[in-house]
Scaffold this active site. Sequence first.
Site, PDB file in Angstrom:
ATOM      1  N   HIS A 169       0.842  -1.203   0.000  1.00 22.85           N
ATOM      2  CA  HIS A 169       0.000   0.000   0.000  1.00 22.85           C
ATOM      3  C   HIS A 169       0.874   1.248   0.000  1.00 22.85           C
ATOM      4  CE1 HIS A 169      -0.377   1.616   4.361  1.00 22.85           C
ATOM      5  NE2 HIS A 169       0.755   0.991   4.240  1.00 22.85           N
TER       6      HIS A 169
ATOM      7  N   CYS B 279       5.488   6.313   4.828  1.00 19.80           N
ATOM      8  CA  CYS B 279       4.352   5.481   4.399  1.00 19.80           C
ATOM      9  C   CYS B 279       3.814   5.945   3.052  1.00 19.80           C
ATOM     10  CB  CYS B 279       3.231   5.533   5.427  1.00 19.80           C
ATOM     11  SG  CYS B 279       3.730   4.840   7.004  1.00 19.80           S
TER      12      CYS B 279
ATOM     13  N   HIS C  22       5.162   0.162  -0.211  1.00 27.94           N
ATOM     14  CA  HIS C  22       5.768  -0.736   0.767  1.00 27.94           C
ATOM     15  C   HIS C  22       4.648  -1.703   1.155  1.00 27.94           C
ATOM     16  CE1 HIS C  22       3.748   2.138   3.354  1.00 27.94           C
ATOM     17  NE2 HIS C  22       3.825   1.272   4.344  1.00 27.94           N
TER      18      HIS C  22
ATOM     19  N   HIS D 105       2.860  -4.778   4.268  1.00 26.87           N
ATOM     20  CA  HIS D 105       2.765  -5.293   5.630  1.00 26.87           C
ATOM     21  C   HIS D 105       2.169  -6.696   5.651  1.00 26.87           C
ATOM     22  CE1 HIS D 105       3.678  -1.400   7.423  1.00 26.87           C
ATOM     23  NE2 HIS D 105       2.784  -0.824   6.645  1.00 26.87           N
TER      24      HIS D 105
ATOM     25  N   ASP E 152      -5.537 -10.358  -0.014  1.00 30.57           N
ATOM     26  CA  ASP E 152      -4.260 -11.006   0.272  1.00 30.57           C
ATOM     27  C   ASP E 152      -3.355 -11.021  -0.963  1.00 30.57           C
ATOM     28  OD1 ASP E 152      -2.354 -12.387   1.794  1.00 30.57           O
ATOM     29  OD2 ASP E 152      -3.035 -14.312   0.989  1.00 30.57           O
ATOM     30  N   HIS E 153      -2.097 -10.632  -0.749  1.00 28.74           N
ATOM     31  CA  HIS E 153      -1.106 -10.548  -1.832  1.00 28.74           C
ATOM     32  C   HIS E 153      -1.562  -9.582  -2.920  1.00 28.74           C
ATOM     33  CE1 HIS E 153       0.835 -13.814   0.258  1.00 28.74           C
ATOM     34  NE2 HIS E 153       1.868 -13.702  -0.537  1.00 28.74           N
TER      35      HIS E 153
ATOM     36  N   GLU F  27      -1.190  -3.470  12.015  1.00 33.42           N
ATOM     37  CA  GLU F  27      -0.377  -3.209  10.824  1.00 33.42           C
ATOM     38  C   GLU F  27       1.057  -3.671  11.072  1.00 33.42           C
ATOM     39  OE1 GLU F  27      -0.561   0.667   8.092  1.00 33.42           O
ATOM     40  OE2 GLU F  27       0.969   0.808   9.643  1.00 33.42           O
TER      41      GLU F  27
END
Lengths: 139, 139, 139, 139, 139, 139
Positions: E14, E33, E39, E41, E79-80, E126
């Site tokens: 994100h 961020c 980047h 998480h 996800d991913h 996070e």
Amino acid sequence: MIYITRRERFSAAHRMYREEWTDEKNLKVFGKCSNPNWHGHNYVLYVTVKGEPAENLGFFININTLKRIIKDKVIDKIDHRNLNLEVSFMQGKIATTENLAIAIWDELKPAVEKEGAILHCIKISETENNSIEYYGKEY
Amino acid sequence: MIYITRRERFSAAHRMYREEWTDEKNLKVFGKCSNPNWHGHNYVLYVTVKGEPAENLGFFININTLKRIIKDKVIDKIDHRNLNLEVSFMQGKIATTENLAIAIWDELKPAVEKEGAILHCIKISETENNSIEYYGKEY
Amino acid sequence: MIYITRRERFSAAHRMYREEWTDEKNLKVFGKCSNPNWHGHNYVLYVTVKGEPAENLGFFININTLKRIIKDKVIDKIDHRNLNLEVSFMQGKIATTENLAIAIWDELKPAVEKEGAILHCIKISETENNSIEYYGKEY
Amino acid sequence: MIYITRRERFSAAHRMYREEWTDEKNLKVFGKCSNPNWHGHNYVLYVTVKGEPAENLGFFININTLKRIIKDKVIDKIDHRNLNLEVSFMQGKIATTENLAIAIWDELKPAVEKEGAILHCIKISETENNSIEYYGKEY
Amino acid sequence: MIYITRRERFSAAHRMYREEWTDEKNLKVFGKCSNPNWHGHNYVLYVTVKGEPAENLGFFININTLKRIIKDKVIDKIDHRNLNLEVSFMQGKIATTENLAIAIWDELKPAVEKEGAILHCIKISETENNSIEYYGKEY
Amino acid sequence: MIYITRRERFSAAHRMYREEWTDEKNLKVFGKCSNPNWHGHNYVLYVTVKGEPAENLGFFININTLKRIIKDKVIDKIDHRNLNLEVSFMQGKIATTENLAIAIWDELKPAVEKEGAILHCIKISETENNSIEYYGKEY
């Protein structure tokens, strides 16, 4: 050489005892872990395999392949089961975590080697305070 | 008002099922948790009580008192046991974590109140992914 | 060969310093860990021993025996104590986690060997980010 | 010999793929980890170095020195970055955790040796279930 | 009333930013961020629902039903993936964990209610140090 | 309303006792926590604040602002210190975790409110088994 570790979990019932001993003798040797009505754990299993990463892939075994092997050979046979009564590879063995680690090693070794990897370590945590490691017969 | 939480652990076997149902029906409703040969977990129990700290002590209940109550009323009766067959406060109940949380609440409430504290929450983690909280009948 | 690891915890105060140095020099070398008024940690201790499981038992050392040895030789002497002032096996040593690991190794080795097991590793986590391992003089 | 391990964390985006392959082929080989729009992780890095504690200090490397080296050589270059596009020591490499561990080893080795310590192991956890260890070319 | 919490995990890329702002302004407001190259998480999601256990079942929602709802409505979509570019329920929103918690609440509420349960809380971690909770508009 | 929680850690020495009592009486009331030579802990602090996210930002307080406030008002004054001898906001108080939570609440409230947020909860874990929560005088 790179070492890759996959962590999996299973919940099972078990009892530590020798059939030829009385409940009293079993309780004396194995303590509360020998309760004839069973008890159980959330076992955490760490499987470590090693190998040389292929240059065009950046790995030597796909983590999903390793995950599938562990699922097929171990988790599907042991999760939500009774170690003493239902798990094929524990038949005739005392259901200690020590014996479980050796049995899982024997279960996984051929499948891991078929993928060109080397089985390095089976680690099992029975509780957050107790864990067992096995590196094969040579160590 | 201060809230204090004590974490304890116990390992137990259990099976989710209704006696009047067949194994097939039980497996359909409860899934693999209904295995007739049992399975088990490392349960993690969090007991939260609340109160007003006494000024000359800096607390309202000694953590060792709370620890002893939980040991006497719960851990000694449940650890390394079979929830369905051996635990007095689970007799006649389906051995879900939901029912377990309510039963432990009922077990602890009088003893906690005798110490001048208020029982606030019973939380139980059955696995690292599933947990239950109970705050008493009013919530 | 099977490796078994027992995890124990203790809370202690300590200070890293050399008596013959001034507070200034100590603070320069050891940083905030040299605070003359002490600070403290929740230390986590992992004791790993190895051996060949007896066939009729499924283990080579009873985990409760290992637990009792660690309690007698280490925890009872160190928990809720001051490492520098009160812990016999740290007298005359700088209270680093490195020295603590070596001292605990020396403390446990004879008792573990008396049980027919081999002491393999002392690991101590001082915080969630810093930990020390010691495998004896030969490694 | 004492082993000291420092744990650090970084969050990064990445994608596993080979530029000369189509997205389809990449997805077939690397699965969802090859998503062309990236994904990311909270990586956990464990750096283990070994050495002989100096008698007058009780350690062989100050943990703050080790922390600073890891920050300068790794964390500052990788945290909140894209492994494929922005991290100097990953250029021209497939962004697997295996390759990342080797690259971080190469990045840290000279700086650790300049401090008189020996780099022993780079461990990286990509998720709570998957981790990689690297002990240098000889192991 | 019983509260049940299911923990799930997803890994995503994100970036926090407003399209109408320059990269400079975004970096000033959102810090690292806002890195334009993304980047990511390992997010941990805790979904808490509440209800009255049925007496003949010992629960008010089957944990597998809850697990399936979360998988269908959230995990399979996120996800991913890249939160900003690919996740339908985050379109047009700044990709903060705060907004993510509200969006997941809106995504799950109807499906949870269709099962006769009440959605109580969405918690997202996070990193191990930062987490968000949302209890609906009324709290 | 969104709740955001920041986790921080500090290591400190302390002793639970009343100056006007003898060591014997203190040991009787407070147990081993009253050791005159001190002991210590790795405390884990969770600060939860709440607010309404600004639509153009996606949050109501920048997590870095919250982090800075906690560092300035708490961590810098308490980390690697002696709670009884050196921490301004604990002077004249019994060094229980209960009193510590209230003192940290009072320390943080004005600074959090100056940022337009509402302080919701101070949680402190003294060990992995014992923790305290405080929600202000009204709860």
